[in-house]
Design an enzyme around this catalytic site. Structure first.
Site, PDB file in Angstrom:
ATOM      1  N   TYR A 297       5.066 102.774  60.265  1.00  0.00           N
ATOM      2  CA  TYR A 297       3.772 102.250  60.722  1.00  0.00           C
ATOM      3  C   TYR A 297       2.661 103.297  60.524  1.00  0.00           C
ATOM      4  O   TYR A 297       1.579 102.978  60.017  1.00  0.00           O
ATOM      5  CB  TYR A 297       3.877 101.837  62.192  1.00  0.00           C
ATOM      6  CG  TYR A 297       2.572 101.458  62.843  1.00  0.00           C
ATOM      7  CD1 TYR A 297       1.952 100.240  62.561  1.00  0.00           C
ATOM      8  CD2 TYR A 297       1.949 102.320  63.753  1.00  0.00           C
ATOM      9  CE1 TYR A 297       0.756  99.896  63.172  1.00  0.00           C
ATOM     10  CE2 TYR A 297       0.759 101.977  64.364  1.00  0.00           C
ATOM     11  CZ  TYR A 297       0.163 100.758  64.073  1.00  0.00           C
ATOM     12  OH  TYR A 297      -1.026 100.427  64.668  1.00  0.00           O
TER      13      TYR A 297
ATOM     14  N   ILE B 257       9.995 103.972  83.646  1.00  0.00           N
ATOM     15  CA  ILE B 257       9.271 105.055  82.972  1.00  0.00           C
ATOM     16  C   ILE B 257      10.307 105.814  82.159  1.00  0.00           C
ATOM     17  O   ILE B 257      11.353 106.220  82.686  1.00  0.00           O
ATOM     18  CB  ILE B 257       8.590 106.001  83.995  1.00  0.00           C
ATOM     19  CG1 ILE B 257       7.461 105.257  84.709  1.00  0.00           C
ATOM     20  CG2 ILE B 257       8.077 107.253  83.312  1.00  0.00           C
ATOM     21  CD1 ILE B 257       6.690 106.107  85.709  1.00  0.00           C
TER      22      ILE B 257
HETATM   23  N1  LIG Z   1      -3.351  98.392  70.427  1.00  0.00           N
HETATM   24  C1  LIG Z   1      -3.515  99.681  70.130  1.00  0.00           C
HETATM   25  O1  LIG Z   1      -3.455 100.549  71.017  1.00  0.00           O
HETATM   26  C2  LIG Z   1      -3.835 100.104  68.719  1.00  0.00           C
HETATM   27  C3  LIG Z   1      -3.936 101.469  68.465  1.00  0.00           C
HETATM   28  C4  LIG Z   1      -4.238 101.881  67.174  1.00  0.00           C
HETATM   29  C5  LIG Z   1      -4.476 100.940  66.177  1.00  0.00           C
HETATM   30  N2  LIG Z   1      -4.355  99.622  66.449  1.00  0.00           N
HETATM   31  C6  LIG Z   1      -4.640  98.670  65.357  1.00  0.00           C
HETATM   32  O2  LIG Z   1      -5.563  97.706  65.814  1.00  0.00           O
HETATM   33  C7  LIG Z   1      -5.346  96.455  65.148  1.00  0.00           C
HETATM   34  C8  LIG Z   1      -5.230  95.333  66.159  1.00  0.00           C
HETATM   35  O3  LIG Z   1      -4.092  95.585  66.985  1.00  0.00           O
HETATM   36  P1  LIG Z   1      -3.778  94.727  68.291  1.00  0.00           P
HETATM   37  O4  LIG Z   1      -3.202  95.650  69.295  1.00  0.00           O
HETATM   38  O5  LIG Z   1      -4.949  93.902  68.644  1.00  0.00           O
HETATM   39  O6  LIG Z   1      -2.587  93.810  67.752  1.00  0.00           O
HETATM   40  P2  LIG Z   1      -2.363  92.226  67.816  1.00  0.00           P
HETATM   41  O7  LIG Z   1      -0.968  91.996  67.330  1.00  0.00           O
HETATM   42  O8  LIG Z   1      -2.753  91.678  69.136  1.00  0.00           O
HETATM   43  O9  LIG Z   1      -3.391  91.693  66.723  1.00  0.00           O
HETATM   44  C9  LIG Z   1      -3.077  91.641  65.358  1.00  0.00           C
HETATM   45  C10 LIG Z   1      -3.377  90.245  64.871  1.00  0.00           C
HETATM   46  O10 LIG Z   1      -3.075  90.198  63.472  1.00  0.00           O
HETATM   47  C11 LIG Z   1      -2.403  88.992  63.197  1.00  0.00           C
HETATM   48  N3  LIG Z   1      -1.561  89.196  62.011  1.00  0.00           N
HETATM   49  C12 LIG Z   1      -0.445  89.965  61.916  1.00  0.00           C
HETATM   50  N4  LIG Z   1       0.052  89.893  60.677  1.00  0.00           N
HETATM   51  C13 LIG Z   1      -0.769  89.065  59.970  1.00  0.00           C
HETATM   52  C14 LIG Z   1      -0.767  88.607  58.629  1.00  0.00           C
HETATM   53  N5  LIG Z   1       0.193  88.965  57.763  1.00  0.00           N
HETATM   54  N6  LIG Z   1      -1.756  87.772  58.235  1.00  0.00           N
HETATM   55  C15 LIG Z   1      -2.728  87.381  59.112  1.00  0.00           C
HETATM   56  N7  LIG Z   1      -2.771  87.793  60.387  1.00  0.00           N
HETATM   57  C16 LIG Z   1      -1.798  88.629  60.814  1.00  0.00           C
HETATM   58  C17 LIG Z   1      -1.589  88.660  64.428  1.00  0.00           C
HETATM   59  O11 LIG Z   1      -1.305  87.273  64.551  1.00  0.00           O
HETATM   60  C18 LIG Z   1      -2.520  89.148  65.543  1.00  0.00           C
HETATM   61  O12 LIG Z   1      -3.361  88.120  66.012  1.00  0.00           O
HETATM   62  C19 LIG Z   1      -4.092  96.657  64.292  1.00  0.00           C
HETATM   63  O13 LIG Z   1      -4.528  96.905  62.969  1.00  0.00           O
HETATM   64  C20 LIG Z   1      -3.428  97.883  64.884  1.00  0.00           C
HETATM   65  O14 LIG Z   1      -2.690  98.585  63.914  1.00  0.00           O
HETATM   66  C21 LIG Z   1      -4.041  99.176  67.692  1.00  0.00           C
END
Ligand SMILES: NC(=O)c1ccc[n+]([C@@H]2O[C@H](COP(=O)([O-])OP(=O)(O)OC[C@H]3O[C@@H](n4cnc5c(N)ncnc54)[C@H](O)[C@@H]3O)[C@@H](O)[C@H]2O)c1
Length: 304
Positions: A140, A199
């Protein structure tokens, strides 16, 4: 502005959509709903249920003519990226390339993209800044970082501007308890059920918890600025999991005792990130204290 938010039915993406629409922008969403929820989708946004890897994606770009793409869709699970690196790379790298090719062909001016603290590994110094050496520990981290390079290349070759955000641990309403950095979501559900959450390790491991509405605001700043740079989006505050547990006891008027389990292999011990760079560039800073953000988050899970 006309904006495409990929992953706009997910946790962070849906908050970004809400803010963009609140600011008067026209927003479309591409989400395959693999991890997104209908209830997260803003009723003023146009939803296309499609995989970002789908070769038909270009038709949406052709039809809608976006100014900006905010690309949140991703495979977000660290364990899945270890179990199935092909799928992780397929969605996070090949899916992103499908988007970038559409951006190139249909005149998108800018891409906003979230990378992750997962690219740093165990920090060599704290707080982590944008120049901190990278030390990925899972697929990832590799795929999220690979896209940072592609964005730079698409800017150099085709003039598509970009902003990369390296989010710390994002938390808030709508987060899935199984997602990356989902400890707040898990604690919320457990405390509201009056059950003590596990935890892992001694609980002294630290994280930087940034509220999702603050993250959305950074994504709004990037619509017209912060071009071609990488920025941490964080709070610069180090919070141990034990501290978090105690705050949950306080905010939910509980008196639970933690249940300690064996430390998970590969878990980072101490981490927090400075946001000085983005603050200097546009004045962004986190507006929510941890307790304010947790209050809203707990209220959300209570209402579910
Ligand atoms: N949550 C965190 O703390 C965090 C930290 C760092 C980076 N991120 C990044 O932020 C972004 C959003 O993360 P999140 O926590 O909201 O996750 P999430 O899973 O809630 O949102 C991701 C969305 O992308 C959609 N998705 C996944 N694969 C897909 C595909 N092949 N085609 C179309 N849609 C697709 C999913 O259905 C989902 O709605 C991601 O890119 C993640 O890597 C999140």
């Amino acid at each position: 502005m006309k904006i495409l938010v990929t992953g706009g039915a997910g946790f962070i993406g849906s908050h970004i959509v809400d803010l963009y629409i609140g600011l008067g922008h026209e927003v479309c969403i591409v989400d395959d709903m693999s991890h997104g929820k209908e209830e997260n989708v803003n009723s003023n946004a146009k939803l296309y249920k499609l995989d970002i890897r789908d070769k038909e994606l270009y038709k949406i770009f052709q039809e809608e003519k976006f100014d900006v793409v905010c690309h949140q869709a991703a495979q977000i699970s660290v364990p899945h990226s270890i179990d199935d690196p092909f799928l992780d790379a397929d969605i996070n790298v090949m899916g992103t390339l499908n988007i970038l090719e559409c951006c190139k062909k249909y005149g998108v001016k800018k891409v906003i993209y979230p990378a992750s603290a997962a690219i740093f590994g165990e920090p060599q110094y704290l707080p982590v800044d944008e120049k901190h050496p990278l030390n990925m520990q899972c697929g990832y981290g590799v795929t999220k970082h690979t896209v940072e390079h592609y964005l730079d290349v698409y800017y150099k070759l085709f003039g598509i501007k970009y902003t990369v955000f390296r989010y710390a641990n994002v938390y808030g309403p709508r987060q899935d308890a199984t997602g990356e950095g989902g400890v707040v979501a898990i604690f919320s559900e457990k405390f509201l059920a009056n059950e003590a959450p596990y935890i892992f390790g001694d609980g002294e491991q630290t994280r930087d918890f940034v509220y999702v509405k603050d993250v959305a605001k950074a994504n709004a700043e990037a619509l017209e600025g912060l071009d071609n740079e990488i920025f941490n989006v964080s709070t610069n505050v180090e919070v141990s999991v034990n501290d978090l547990f105690n705050i949950f006891n306080e905010l939910t008027s509980s008196n639970l005792e933690p249940v300690y389990k064996e430390e998970r292999a590969g878990d980072i011990k101490y981490s927090y990130m400075t946001y000085e760079k983005i603050s200097k560039a546009c004045g962004w800073k986190p507006e929510y204290s941890l307790k304010e953000g947790l209050d809203e988050t707990i209220a959300f899970y209570k209402s579910k």
